[in-house]
Design an enzyme around this catalytic site. Structure first.
Site, PDB file in Angstrom:
ATOM      1  N   ASP A  46      91.342 -20.021  93.640  1.00  0.00           N
ATOM      2  CA  ASP A  46      91.404 -21.202  92.502  1.00  0.00           C
ATOM      3  C   ASP A  46      90.400 -20.292  91.752  1.00  0.00           C
ATOM      4  OD1 ASP A  46      93.052 -22.308  91.168  1.00  0.00           O
ATOM      5  OD2 ASP A  46      93.215 -23.927  91.947  1.00  0.00           O
ATOM      6  N   GLY A  72      68.599 -19.720  82.419  1.00  0.00           N
ATOM      7  CA  GLY A  72      69.194 -19.065  83.382  1.00  0.00           C
ATOM      8  C   GLY A  72      68.899 -18.368  84.148  1.00  0.00           C
ATOM      9  N   SER A  78      67.598 -13.878  85.761  1.00  0.00           N
ATOM     10  CA  SER A  78      67.247 -12.997  85.437  1.00  0.00           C
ATOM     11  C   SER A  78      66.551 -11.743  86.455  1.00  0.00           C
ATOM     12  CB  SER A  78      66.816 -12.243  83.987  1.00  0.00           C
ATOM     13  OG  SER A  78      65.109 -12.619  83.956  1.00  0.00           O
ATOM     14  N   ASP A 135      80.797 -15.808  86.590  1.00  0.00           N
ATOM     15  CA  ASP A 135      81.509 -14.613  86.953  1.00  0.00           C
ATOM     16  C   ASP A 135      80.040 -13.925  86.199  1.00  0.00           C
ATOM     17  OD1 ASP A 135      82.624 -12.645  86.545  1.00  0.00           O
ATOM     18  OD2 ASP A 135      84.460 -13.350  86.861  1.00  0.00           O
ATOM     19  N   ASP A 162      93.724 -17.481  85.284  1.00  0.00           N
ATOM     20  CA  ASP A 162      93.948 -16.514  84.325  1.00  0.00           C
ATOM     21  C   ASP A 162      93.776 -15.020  85.356  1.00  0.00           C
ATOM     22  OD1 ASP A 162      91.260 -16.889  85.886  1.00  0.00           O
ATOM     23  OD2 ASP A 162      90.496 -16.465  84.195  1.00  0.00           O
ATOM     24  N   CYS A 179      85.654  -6.462  85.161  1.00  0.00           N
ATOM     25  CA  CYS A 179      86.698  -7.450  86.452  1.00  0.00           C
ATOM     26  C   CYS A 179      86.637  -5.684  87.169  1.00  0.00           C
ATOM     27  CB  CYS A 179      87.752  -8.055  85.936  1.00  0.00           C
ATOM     28  SG  CYS A 179      86.959  -9.039  85.797  1.00  0.00           S
TER      29      CYS A 179
END
Length: 340
Positions: free
Chosen positions: A45, A133, A135, A63, A221, A13
């Protein structure tokens, strides 16, 4: 001569855009008027929530980031735990996840396999299902998840609905950004890095399950914008906070590394963004840096009544990570944070 590709250049992060830069862009986006959109991006949020029925809403988040550790499998675990955390911060239940992958074509594909294995095991631990997903070829490695969860519309944890007198409880230790920085230059101890990895790979699922038994007023979080940055977002109109640094959980070695100036640019961006609304009173430099330190897969910061806070804390302690009641919500019109 074969080009060498460095796996870990510093990520997690700490790679996020600064909060000031991000807000200047988001403020220009048109606001969506939809009665079924219960939580959007206006309040910064942790995830979006869209109501499907009177008793059902979906929680959506994503994320991803570059590696902050050298081991691909551990990186996959951390990146997945970090993405899944947003669902727990809203009070939701994980259902499905999609991989997000950026990977250099010249890098060994076994490394990608280890990353995705680590991520898939955390999705499985969450009770969710990995369903696919996307890529792309990139010059650097990046990995994360897009996650969908569910929640009852009346049981949402928003990040800015705290109440005066609430106790602020933090479920994981701070300082992982500083420790990872020290590790990259060969200065971190094995004990400090082991604790940082254990914290980052621990799902917030277990703390969230405890909180569901109590009356949570607000929750977020703690990730890239630091403890103080996310606390600032938590303080709605008319509220401030007082923080007791003696109760703040952190990785002990992080204070030493901060005093050695093993810091991140992201921490300075966090200080520039919220520092003018924070009053430090007899607080050492190292603790200031720990409170501005960007966290990866950090703990939940929860606002709840004084009557329940101590009871909840004792249950959270059973999870085995440093935690604590770190402060109290006060009445304050300019969202000022006093740190003692």
């Amino acid at each position: 001569m074969r080009e060498e590709i460095v796996f870990c250049k510093g990520g997690g992060c700490t790679a996020k855009l600064g909060p000031g830069m991000l807000s200047s862009v988001l403020d220009k986006l048109p606001k969506v008027a939809d009665p079924h959109l219960l939580v959007g991006f206006e309040s910064s949020d942790d995830a979006a929530i869209y109501k499907l029925a009177d008793d059902l809403a979906v929680v959506q988040t994503l994320d991803f980031f570059p590696p902050m550790v050298d081991d691909p499998y551990t990186f996959g675990q951390i990146a997945a735990a970090n993405a899944l955390s947003d669902i727990y911060a809203m009070g939701g239940e994980v259902k499905t996840a999609l991989n997000i992958v950026c990977f250099p074509e010249k890098m060994d594909l076994n490394i990608l396999g280890e990353i995705m294995l680590g991520g898939s095991e955390k999705v499985r631990e969450s009770g969710g299902i990995l369903v696919g997903g996307h890529s792309i070829a990139d010059s650097d490695v990046k990995y994360g998840l897009s996650v969908m969860g569910i929640i009852h519309p009346d049981k949402i944890y928003k990040n800015n609905t705290c109440q005066k007198g609430d106790q602020l409880l933090l479920t994981k230790p701070l300082g992982v950004g500083i420790v990872c920085t020290a590790q990259r230059v060969g200065e971190s101890s094995k004990e400090a890095m082991d604790l940082a990895i254990r914290s980052m790979t621990t799902l917030n699922k277990y703390a969230a399950e405890i909180f569901k038994e109590y009356h949570v007023h607000a929750c977020t979080d703690v990730t890239g914008f630091s403890f103080l940055g996310h606390l600032q977002e938590m303080l709605g109109d008319g509220f401030g906070a007082e923080i007791n640094t003696l109760q703040v959980p952190y990785i002990p070695e992080a204070a030493h590394y901060a005093n050695e100036f093993l810091l991140t640019a992201a921490a300075q961006r966090n200080r520039n963004h919220v520092g003018n609304r924070v009053d430090f009173r007899n607080v050492p430099f190292a603790m200031e840096e720990i409170l501005f330190d960007p966290q990866t897969s950090g703990g939940l910061l929860v606002s709840l009544s004084q009557e329940e806070a101590e009871i909840v804390l004792n249950e959270i302690k059973s999870l085995g990570l440093p935690c604590g009641i770190v402060g109290v919500v006060t009445q304050n019109d300019d969202k000022r944070i006093i740190v003692r």
